[in-house]
Motif scaffolding. Sequence first.
Motif, short mmCIF file in Angstrom:
data_model
loop_
_atom_site.label_atom_id
_atom_site.label_comp_id
_atom_site.label_asym_id
_atom_site.label_seq_id
_atom_site.Cartn_x
_atom_site.Cartn_y
_atom_site.Cartn_z
N ASN A 1 2.48 -47.42 18.15
CA ASN A 1 1.76 -46.24 18.59
C ASN A 1 2.74 -45.33 19.32
O ASN A 1 3.36 -45.76 20.30
CB ASN A 1 0.62 -46.61 19.53
N VAL A 2 2.86 -44.11 18.84
CA VAL A 2 3.81 -43.18 19.43
C VAL A 2 3.06 -41.99 20.01
O VAL A 2 2.30 -41.33 19.30
CB VAL A 2 4.84 -42.69 18.39
N THR A 3 3.24 -41.75 21.31
CA THR A 3 2.67 -40.55 21.92
C THR A 3 3.74 -39.47 21.83
O THR A 3 4.87 -39.66 22.27
CB THR A 3 2.26 -40.82 23.37
N ALA B 1 -0.42 -43.62 15.06
CA ALA B 1 -0.14 -45.04 14.82
C ALA B 1 0.67 -45.14 13.53
O ALA B 1 0.25 -44.61 12.51
CB ALA B 1 -1.44 -45.81 14.68
N LEU B 2 1.84 -45.74 13.62
CA LEU B 2 2.70 -45.87 12.44
C LEU B 2 2.77 -47.33 12.04
O LEU B 2 2.89 -48.21 12.90
CB LEU B 2 4.12 -45.39 12.75
N LYS B 3 2.71 -47.56 10.73
CA LYS B 3 2.93 -48.91 10.22
C LYS B 3 4.41 -49.23 10.34
O LYS B 3 5.25 -48.40 10.01
CB LYS B 3 2.55 -48.93 8.74
N LEU B 4 4.73 -50.43 10.78
CA LEU B 4 6.14 -50.83 10.80
C LEU B 4 6.54 -51.27 9.40
O LEU B 4 5.71 -51.81 8.68
CB LEU B 4 6.34 -51.97 11.80
N PRO B 5 7.77 -51.06 8.98
CA PRO B 5 8.85 -50.40 9.69
C PRO B 5 8.65 -48.89 9.82
O PRO B 5 8.02 -48.29 8.96
CB PRO B 5 10.06 -50.71 8.82
N ALA B 6 9.21 -48.31 10.89
CA ALA B 6 9.00 -46.89 11.16
C ALA B 6 10.22 -46.28 11.86
O ALA B 6 11.15 -47.00 12.25
CB ALA B 6 7.77 -46.71 12.03
N GLU C 1 -0.25 -43.84 3.71
CA GLU C 1 -0.69 -45.03 4.46
C GLU C 1 0.24 -45.27 5.64
O GLU C 1 0.03 -46.18 6.43
CB GLU C 1 -0.66 -46.26 3.54
N LEU C 2 1.28 -44.45 5.75
CA LEU C 2 2.33 -44.73 6.73
C LEU C 2 1.91 -44.44 8.16
O LEU C 2 2.36 -45.08 9.09
CB LEU C 2 3.58 -43.91 6.40
N SER C 3 1.04 -43.42 8.32
CA SER C 3 0.71 -43.03 9.69
C SER C 3 -0.76 -42.66 9.79
O SER C 3 -1.39 -42.31 8.79
CB SER C 3 1.57 -41.84 10.13
N ALA C 4 -1.30 -42.77 10.99
CA ALA C 4 -2.69 -42.39 11.23
C ALA C 4 -2.79 -41.72 12.58
O ALA C 4 -2.05 -42.03 13.51
CB ALA C 4 -3.57 -43.64 11.20
N PHE C 5 -3.73 -40.77 12.67
CA PHE C 5 -3.97 -40.08 13.93
C PHE C 5 -4.74 -41.01 14.88
O PHE C 5 -5.66 -41.69 14.47
CB PHE C 5 -4.78 -38.81 13.65
N VAL C 6 -4.35 -41.03 16.14
CA VAL C 6 -5.07 -41.83 17.13
C VAL C 6 -5.82 -40.92 18.11
O VAL C 6 -7.03 -41.01 18.25
CB VAL C 6 -4.11 -42.77 17.91
N SER C 7 -5.10 -40.04 18.77
CA SER C 7 -5.76 -39.18 19.76
C SER C 7 -4.92 -37.96 20.08
O SER C 7 -3.72 -37.92 19.76
CB SER C 7 -6.01 -39.96 21.06
#
Lengths: 249, 308
Positions: free
Chosen positions: A154-156, A167-172, B173-179
Amino acid sequence: MKVLVPIKRVIDYNVKARVKADNSDVDLTNVKMALNPFCEIAIEEAIRLKEAGTATEVIAVTIGAKASQEQLRTALALGADKAIHIETDEKLESLHVAKLLAKIVEQEAPELVILGKQSIDSDNNQTGQMLAALTGRGQGTFASKVDIANGTVNVTREVDGGLQTVALKLPAVVTTDLRLNEPRYASLPNIMKAKRKPLEVIAADSLGVDLTPRIELVAVHEPAKRSGGIIVDDVAQLVDLLKTQAKVI
Amino acid sequence: MKTLVIADHDNGSLKPETSKTINAALKLGFAVDVLIAGENVAPMSEIVASIAGVNTVLVADHSEYAHQLAENIADLVLSLAPDYSHLVASATTTGKNFMPRVAALLDVAQISEIIDVVDADTFKRPIYAGNAIATVKSLDSKKVLTVRASSFDLQGEQAPAESRVVDSVFSSELSAFVSVEQTESERPELTAAQVVISGGRGMQNGENFSLLNGIADKLGAAIGASRAAVDAGFVPNDMQVGQTGKIVAPNLYIAVGISGAIQHLAGMKDSKVIVAINKDPDAPIFQVADYGLVADLFDVLPELEQAL
């Protein structure tokens, strides 16, 4: 989890760059060089992940002339486990750098790549995003917070007008912004220890990447200078001049 | 030869950078289409169609584009790229995020943050925190550019151009929004404001930034900060004006308690009129200021608020 940290040797951030008299480029002769500030933050984040038990190995990699090994030694002194130097005397563009790094990603298969959002010399802000694209990974740019759990990071992100978390799936691939952490200083014993850590040298042209320039540097000029202004005596005079002379309020 | 500009917005309102980026794109000399990708973007697409010089508006309206995730937007732009010689986005945090991804997938270089268009291949851009201006020529057949909007003018209006729906949906599918956490503010955005007042380390702490509020209210100003003030934890990073923060060029820039590090000057020295308030007469900020006041900011700020 293995973490790869690409870093760059740049002009020291306290030094003002000067343009060469023939306007061909910036003059870096005898200029103090240092690790790019955003790269320091990237190394720090990787080391913290290792200290937290999330990362098992931290590898620093740089691309450049022989002198860039100095910055790899700094990374090792800060806590990286090993270093890779992709040696070249050519001036490379972000796309070339991303392609060379993609080769190292292929070779080392790191779960996470953390790098600075931009280098303070060319100010491009491209390499991380390009590397993510070339390796088919998700990207978390301009990170102010990184949380890893269950195969996800999770990257802010610092975005215009606030913060966005993805939210990124690893690897990232993650690129660092200023507030991610405060980098530590290397201790003298660690600087000594760093001299014995492994540093692998790879010739850039052995990696099978086309390094033909895509951009021609036509000229470099000094920016237009602002003419010096005046010192006012007090607030009343300031407000008066802003109203009557500058006409901006 | 044809140009595609990717509009910058937050699903509710169009960013002023979009109009300035269209201004830059028109200088390339070709027809300019504009892509607007997001969720429920119909009202904004009408605004885009009315920006002078826009040829066709491409509307990609889908929840997958709601949060401008770089992976999805890059794939969408990539799918449209064969029709265009130039792809142009604003150098906002959104454009900076997806555009290099587009460039890499096209196998072309990106030219970042252009401040001038010399011709369709040649551009000027600041390097080394704006201490040098590079003139660079793209040797790629397709150009990928980001634009420093503060260096270009807003476009006027026109009778609405036609729009076309782009219904391809790219969902990585690589990334998703959280907030998302928006900074709540009644003030104009830093990059759009006509007047900016910024505080530096001289403000001493975050609470003292409230001394700028009254002045900002009277001038309709945005409030910014130097990196030193951000690093010291006084204020959040999105207030930072400088090489690593926001680049602003308002009509009036007031620097309060800011010494004028190279880093900061890079973000504001194109402002029309610069005022510096600092108690150190040797502070480098005075070298770029049109009007300097050597005084203690804690005396000056209340007085200035009164006088406006």
